[in-house]
Design an enzyme around this catalytic site. Structure first.
Site, PDB file in Angstrom:
ATOM      1  N   GLY A  71      79.133-124.949 -64.427  1.00 10.08           N
ATOM      2  CA  GLY A  71      78.128-124.176 -65.210  1.00 10.08           C
ATOM      3  C   GLY A  71      78.610-123.290 -66.179  1.00 10.08           C
ATOM      4  CB  SER A  72      81.602-122.940 -68.264  1.00 10.45           C
ATOM      5  OG  SER A  72      81.566-124.266 -69.076  1.00 10.45           O
ATOM      6  CG  ASN A  73      78.071-125.561 -71.722  1.00  9.09           C
ATOM      7  OD1 ASN A  73      78.289-125.216 -72.770  1.00  9.09           O
ATOM      8  ND2 ASN A  73      78.973-126.232 -71.049  1.00  9.09           N
ATOM      9  CE  LYS A 121      68.582-145.770 -59.961  1.00  9.21           C
ATOM     10  NZ  LYS A 121      67.860-146.896 -60.245  1.00  9.21           N
ATOM     11  CG  MET A 123      77.754-134.335 -64.729  1.00 14.53           C
ATOM     12  SD  MET A 123      77.630-134.658 -66.566  1.00 14.53           S
ATOM     13  CE  MET A 123      79.254-135.897 -66.443  1.00 14.53           C
ATOM     14  CB  ILE A 139      66.627-138.012 -67.423  1.00 11.79           C
ATOM     15  CG1 ILE A 139      67.625-136.849 -67.324  1.00 11.79           C
ATOM     16  CG2 ILE A 139      65.312-137.554 -67.541  1.00 11.79           C
ATOM     17  CD1 ILE A 139      67.694-135.999 -65.987  1.00 11.79           C
ATOM     18  CG  HIS A 180      77.350-136.202 -75.353  1.00 16.25           C
ATOM     19  ND1 HIS A 180      77.457-136.785 -74.078  1.00 16.25           N
ATOM     20  CD2 HIS A 180      78.301-136.820 -76.240  1.00 16.25           C
ATOM     21  CE1 HIS A 180      78.401-137.981 -74.304  1.00 16.25           C
ATOM     22  NE2 HIS A 180      79.011-137.928 -75.372  1.00 16.25           N
TER      23      HIS A 180
HETATM   24  C1  GAR Z   1      79.896-129.874 -70.675  1.00 15.02           C
HETATM   25  O1  GAR Z   1      81.237-130.399 -71.229  1.00 15.02           O
HETATM   26  C2  GAR Z   1      78.988-130.941 -71.076  1.00 15.02           C
HETATM   27  O2  GAR Z   1      78.977-131.052 -72.195  1.00 15.02           O
HETATM   28  C3  GAR Z   1      79.003-132.107 -70.214  1.00 15.02           C
HETATM   29  O3  GAR Z   1      79.527-131.763 -68.976  1.00 15.02           O
HETATM   30  C4  GAR Z   1      80.324-130.606 -69.094  1.00 15.02           C
HETATM   31  C5  GAR Z   1      79.539-129.369 -68.223  1.00 15.02           C
HETATM   32  O4  GAR Z   1      80.275-128.281 -68.257  1.00 15.02           O
HETATM   33  N1  GAR Z   1      78.259-133.094 -70.271  1.00 15.02           N
HETATM   34  C6  GAR Z   1      77.950-134.219 -70.202  1.00 15.02           C
HETATM   35  O5  GAR Z   1      79.087-134.907 -70.211  1.00 15.02           O
HETATM   36  C7  GAR Z   1      76.738-135.081 -70.080  1.00 15.02           C
HETATM   37  N2  GAR Z   1      77.004-136.415 -70.365  1.00 15.02           N
HETATM   38  P1  GAR Z   1      79.790-126.935 -67.376  1.00 15.02           P
HETATM   39  O6  GAR Z   1      79.316-127.354 -66.241  1.00 15.02           O
HETATM   40  O7  GAR Z   1      80.949-125.938 -67.291  1.00 15.02           O
HETATM   41  O8  GAR Z   1      78.531-126.487 -68.131  1.00 15.02           O
END
Ligand code: GAR
Length: 192
Positions: free
Chosen positions: A11-13, A65, A92, A95, A111
């Site tokens: 969840g850092s984003n 999925k 992950m 959809i 991505h």
């Molecule tokens: C991120 O790097 C995002 O780009 C990737 O998962 C990570 C989630 O990090 N997403 C994918 O690979 C989607 N195919 P987070 O949980 O720390 O936000």
């Protein structure tokens, strides 16, 4: 603009988006809810920290999925939050049309590569192993084609000679933490 975030892990984003809103840097966007498909997702701890509801929604019966009963539960939970924008931030799961049609044209995904290069799982590792010198991250609209929807914005990251997979991942994540909130802010004022 009411924003709902879906994630599966760290969840850092999601945290970067919430921190941007707190700092007044998310334009007209307002995060109204977080949802995760993993009961143990560290992302759930962001809810109490930022005062936003954070909820686990059971994705069963599928593993990779979102379809069937799990999809129906997600559609119901996300609909109840009345989103103008659904942000997949490390969600992950693939959809499927049910969820896509419920929020048509309102779903974006983050991505960790410069699409159309390195779609699918482990975008950072794929780029590192291929030996590219420039990689980065992409925010795109979600369509039925995995990682194939219209590109909204991208940020680049240079792969330096001494980089390891870990150091590259750190740089890509830092780029994501800047790109995703900035893109949401621009979308919220109609300039992305
Ligand atoms: C991120 O790097 C995002 O780009 C990737 O998962 C990570 C989630 O990090 N997403 C994918 O690979 C989607 N195919 P987070 O949980 O720390 O936000």
């Amino acid at each position: 603009m009411r924003v709902v975030i879906l994630g599966s892990g760290r969840g850092s984003n999601a945290e970067a988006i919430l921190a941007a809103e707190k700092a007044g840097q998310l334009g007209r966007a307002h995060v109204v809810a977080l949802f995760t498909d993993r009961a143990d997702a560290p992302m759930l701890a962001l809810g109490p920290r930022f005062g936003v509801p954070a909820t686990f929604v059971d994705p069963a019966p599928f593993k990779t999925k979102l379809e069937g009963e799990g999809e129906a539960r997600f559609i119901a939970a996300v609909s109840a939050a009345q989103p103008d924008l659904v942000v997949l931030a490390g969600f992950m799961r693939v959809i499927k049309p049910g969820f896509l049609n419920a929020f048509a044209g309102r779903i974006i995904n983050l991505h960790p590569s410069l699409l159309p290069s390195f779609p699918g799982l482990d975008g950072i590792g794929q780029a590192f192993r291929r030996g590219v010198k420039i990689t980065g991250c992409t925010v795109h609209g979600v369509t039925a084609e995995v990682d194939g929807g219209p590109i909204i914005d991208q940020a680049t990251v240079r792969v330096e000679p001494g980089d390891t997979l870990e150091s590259l991942a750190t740089k890509v994540h830092a780029a994501e933490h800047a790109l995703l909130p900035a893109t949401i802010a621009r979308l919220s004022v109609g300039s992305a």
